[in-house]
Scaffold this motif. Sequence first.
Motif, short mmCIF file in Angstrom:
data_model
loop_
_atom_site.label_atom_id
_atom_site.label_comp_id
_atom_site.label_asym_id
_atom_site.label_seq_id
_atom_site.Cartn_x
_atom_site.Cartn_y
_atom_site.Cartn_z
N SER A 74 0.65 -1.16 -0.25
CA SER A 74 -0.21 0.03 -0.10
C SER A 74 1.01 1.17 -0.03
CB SER A 74 -0.94 0.09 1.30
OG SER A 74 -0.19 0.21 2.66
N SER A 75 0.37 2.33 -0.25
CA SER A 75 0.81 3.54 -0.16
C SER A 75 0.05 4.94 0.21
CB SER A 75 1.67 4.14 -1.47
OG SER A 75 0.79 4.40 -2.40
N VAL A 76 0.05 5.98 0.28
CA VAL A 76 -0.73 6.91 0.57
C VAL A 76 -1.80 7.00 -0.49
CG1 VAL A 76 -0.91 9.20 1.08
CG2 VAL A 76 0.91 8.44 2.14
N MET A 144 -2.94 15.21 -6.59
CA MET A 144 -3.26 14.97 -8.06
C MET A 144 -2.56 15.39 -9.09
SD MET A 144 -7.50 15.69 -7.75
CE MET A 144 -7.78 14.43 -8.86
N ARG A 145 -2.43 14.52 -10.20
CA ARG A 145 -1.52 14.68 -11.15
C ARG A 145 -1.60 16.17 -11.88
NH1 ARG A 145 1.43 10.39 -12.88
NH2 ARG A 145 0.95 8.39 -11.54
N CYS A 184 -9.46 8.41 5.09
CA CYS A 184 -9.67 9.90 5.66
C CYS A 184 -8.52 9.70 6.79
CB CYS A 184 -10.76 9.91 6.45
SG CYS A 184 -11.23 11.35 7.35
N PRO A 185 -7.55 10.74 6.77
CA PRO A 185 -7.89 12.02 5.81
C PRO A 185 -7.26 11.94 4.45
CG PRO A 185 -6.09 12.43 7.45
CD PRO A 185 -6.75 11.10 7.62
N TYR A 186 -6.26 11.33 4.20
CA TYR A 186 -5.40 11.39 3.16
C TYR A 186 -6.13 11.41 1.76
CZ TYR A 186 -1.65 10.00 6.35
OH TYR A 186 -0.89 9.82 7.30
N MET A 187 -6.91 10.61 1.55
CA MET A 187 -7.74 10.78 0.33
C MET A 187 -8.83 11.56 0.12
SD MET A 187 -6.10 8.37 -1.49
CE MET A 187 -7.23 8.40 -3.08
N ARG A 193 -8.07 18.30 -4.02
CA ARG A 193 -7.09 19.07 -4.62
C ARG A 193 -6.09 19.66 -3.32
NH1 ARG A 193 -6.65 18.97 -9.65
NH2 ARG A 193 -8.70 18.58 -10.88
N PHE A 194 -6.18 18.94 -2.19
CA PHE A 194 -5.00 19.40 -1.28
C PHE A 194 -3.70 18.54 -1.54
CE2 PHE A 194 -8.34 20.87 1.54
CZ PHE A 194 -7.84 21.73 2.50
#
Length: 292
Positions: A74-76, A144-145, A184-187, A193-194
């Motif tokens: 996994s990753s963030v 986001m890319r 939550c909270p990362y995704m 767009r944080f």
Amino acid sequence: IDMFRGMMFVFEQTSHFDRQQQIRTIDLSAGLDAASSVQARVHSDGVLHFPPLCQITPGLNRNWNADSMQFIYSSVIQPVKECIFHFKNHMPADKSRLVAPQALMNQRQHDEFTPFDYDWPYHAYRDVCESADGTQISMSIYHMRDNFVEQNTDFDAAANNPKPCILYVYGSYGEVPAMHFQTCPYMWLLRRRFTVVFAHVRGGGEIPGWAEEGRHKNKMRTIEDFTACCEHLVDAGYTTADQLVVVGTSAGAVPIGAAMNARGDSLFGTAWLRSPFLDICLLYTSPSPRDS
């Protein structure tokens, strides 16, 4: 380490610019002494390589006689994947760099990646800033890319404008932040767009010896590293001071509290301190309930 009959797996981490985790496979069929020789390890050890900034942990491996090993990837920005690596794949060591995609394809959820996995709209990479004494401090950055592109697009008319940013810091006890997938909270933040950033300041365990560089008489370096990370995010155009939110839990609140006292609100706009460990003198001089 995970042990099986005739096989041993060592979970390793390399402390380079991009933190990379890998799994070393060691064949014990000829005995431990034979496997520990340098010549045997060079020719027979296989290494499962994975993308940078990911989290690899052992799975639930309870069967000593199993012919496969389970691990969690996994990753963030990547959901948790339960993966299986089969021992009898006859993969030579010189081709072990191709093992990781093969292992990730053998998932319990499905047999192959979905198109969404290849078109994942998030980006992860490292950036560095220079602390007060010239030391290079790394940061893990996720967004986001299309947040930051070379030129504006029809999809985002202000793609290169600074975005809201949340910066996590700890920098104590030689701990490395657990950068794994969390809805939550990362995704939640990334989808809005944080920019999510982890500051790998001295006092943590990102690099060997990093812990001693930021403790006791060197604790001021942790604060200087954190201040440099905040300034870099603003100067590089990731965010503005008003849009920067800093987060620290327990001892991670120490550099934030010191920066607030030194710089006020000119360094960041919001501070979120969770169970902050700030007044150390009061904590250790106050009588505990056991003393009463």
